[in-house]
Scaffold this motif. Structure first.
Motif, PDB file in Angstrom:
ATOM      1  N   SER A  16       0.849  -1.197   0.000  1.00 14.61           N
ATOM      2  CA  SER A  16       0.000   0.000   0.000  1.00 14.61           C
ATOM      3  C   SER A  16       0.880   1.241   0.000  1.00 14.61           C
ATOM      4  N   VAL A  17       0.266   2.367  -0.337  1.00 11.47           N
ATOM      5  CA  VAL A  17       0.981   3.640  -0.277  1.00 11.47           C
ATOM      6  C   VAL A  17       1.490   3.864   1.142  1.00 11.47           C
ATOM      7  N   GLU A  18       0.628   3.643   2.128  1.00  8.56           N
ATOM      8  CA  GLU A  18       0.993   3.896   3.532  1.00  8.56           C
ATOM      9  C   GLU A  18       2.165   3.025   3.981  1.00  8.56           C
ATOM     10  N   LYS A  19       2.239   1.793   3.507  1.00 10.27           N
ATOM     11  CA  LYS A  19       3.300   0.863   3.898  1.00 10.27           C
ATOM     12  C   LYS A  19       4.657   1.293   3.335  1.00 10.27           C
ATOM     13  N   HIS A  20       4.666   1.765   2.092  1.00 14.85           N
ATOM     14  CA  HIS A  20       5.924   2.015   1.396  1.00 14.85           C
ATOM     15  C   HIS A  20       6.367   3.476   1.352  1.00 14.85           C
ATOM     16  N   PHE A  21       5.426   4.420   1.496  1.00 12.10           N
ATOM     17  CA  PHE A  21       5.756   5.813   1.187  1.00 12.10           C
ATOM     18  C   PHE A  21       5.248   6.809   2.231  1.00 12.10           C
ATOM     19  N   ASP A  22       5.922   7.953   2.268  1.00  9.85           N
ATOM     20  CA  ASP A  22       5.425   9.161   2.903  1.00  9.85           C
ATOM     21  C   ASP A  22       5.079  10.117   1.764  1.00  9.85           C
ATOM     22  N   VAL A  23       3.948  10.795   1.869  1.00 14.13           N
ATOM     23  CA  VAL A  23       3.583  11.783   0.861  1.00 14.13           C
ATOM     24  C   VAL A  23       4.360  13.048   1.177  1.00 14.13           C
ATOM     25  N   THR A  43       4.388  13.888  -5.079  1.00 19.33           N
ATOM     26  CA  THR A  43       5.667  13.253  -4.780  1.00 19.33           C
ATOM     27  C   THR A  43       5.568  12.394  -3.532  1.00 19.33           C
ATOM     28  N   PHE A  44       6.017  11.143  -3.675  1.00 21.74           N
ATOM     29  CA  PHE A  44       6.050  10.172  -2.591  1.00 21.74           C
ATOM     30  C   PHE A  44       7.510   9.811  -2.316  1.00 21.74           C
ATOM     31  N   LYS A  45       7.893   9.800  -1.032  1.00 22.99           N
ATOM     32  CA  LYS A  45       9.254   9.406  -0.651  1.00 22.99           C
ATOM     33  C   LYS A  45       9.197   8.034  -0.006  1.00 22.99           C
ATOM     34  N   GLU A  46      10.086   7.122  -0.444  1.00 25.47           N
ATOM     35  CA  GLU A  46      10.132   5.796   0.147  1.00 25.47           C
ATOM     36  C   GLU A  46      10.446   5.894   1.640  1.00 25.47           C
ATOM     37  N   LYS A  47       9.796   5.050   2.435  1.00 22.61           N
ATOM     38  CA  LYS A  47      10.030   5.029   3.876  1.00 22.61           C
ATOM     39  C   LYS A  47      11.328   4.309   4.234  1.00 22.61           C
ATOM     40  N   ASN A  48      11.772   3.419   3.363  1.00 23.97           N
ATOM     41  CA  ASN A  48      12.977   2.639   3.618  1.00 23.97           C
ATOM     42  C   ASN A  48      13.995   2.868   2.512  1.00 23.97           C
ATOM     43  N   PHE A 108       9.187   9.066  -5.772  1.00 23.30           N
ATOM     44  CA  PHE A 108       8.327   8.676  -6.888  1.00 23.30           C
ATOM     45  C   PHE A 108       7.374   9.833  -7.155  1.00 23.30           C
ATOM     46  N   ASN A 109       7.446  10.402  -8.345  1.00 22.99           N
ATOM     47  CA  ASN A 109       6.622  11.544  -8.731  1.00 22.99           C
ATOM     48  C   ASN A 109       5.522  11.060  -9.664  1.00 22.99           C
ATOM     49  N   VAL A 110       4.282  11.082  -9.175  1.00 24.44           N
ATOM     50  CA  VAL A 110       3.154  10.640  -9.985  1.00 24.44           C
ATOM     51  C   VAL A 110       2.563  11.874 -10.662  1.00 24.44           C
TER      52      VAL A 110
END
Length: 143
Positions: free
Chosen positions: A96-103, A116-121, A127-129
């Motif tokens: 999910s977005v919540e699992k992998h990314f911070d907005v 833009t989403f930044k990976e949590k790990n 990732f720019n959608v």
């Protein structure tokens, strides 16, 4: 005032928008101003980047932003679809977005916006959608 402020005139402008409250400049190039403010979106406090002039934000871009903010569930669904596709292409499991990314931010353009989403790990890619008419039209990835 510091040397760079004197050389490049980097004094921040401020104004108040009727819908978004106090906003501050992050870039001034002649009469063109890049404005920024914080906004709650997709369960995160994100930075909004939007163009305008020295007095206000662009009305056209404001309409684009307002439409996106009003359609949060649609934007989330479109984002998940785009991000899942990127993970599938890399043969990685997407949960999910919540699992992998911070907005991180939303950058409004004349023809849409970029979320833009930044990976949590690690490796902490961005990732720019890219969106047009609240539909995702592509993804770019920055290191």
């Amino acid at each position: 005032m510091g040397l760079f402020e004197k050389l490049f005139g980097s004094k921040k402008l401020k104004t108040t928008d009727s819908d978004f409250g106090e906003i501050e400049s992050f870039s001034v190039r002649g009469d063109n101003v890049g404005w920024t403010f914080k906004r709650r979106f997709l369960d995160s406090e994100i930075e909004v980047l939007i163009d305008g002039d020295k007095e206000k934000i662009s009305e056209n871009q404001k309409l684009t932003l307002t439409s996106a903010l009003k359609n949060e569930s649609e934007i989330k669904s479109e984002s998940e679809k785009a991000l899942k596709e990127q993970f599938d292409n890399a043969e990685m499991e997407f949960i999910s977005v919540e699992k992998h990314f911070d907005v991180s931010s939303i950058s409004v353009k004349d023809n849409g916006f970029e979320l833009t989403f930044k990976e949590k790990n690690e490796p902490y890619y961005y990732f720019n959608v890219h969106f047009e008419n609240n539909k995702q039209v592509g993804v770019s990835i920055d290191g």
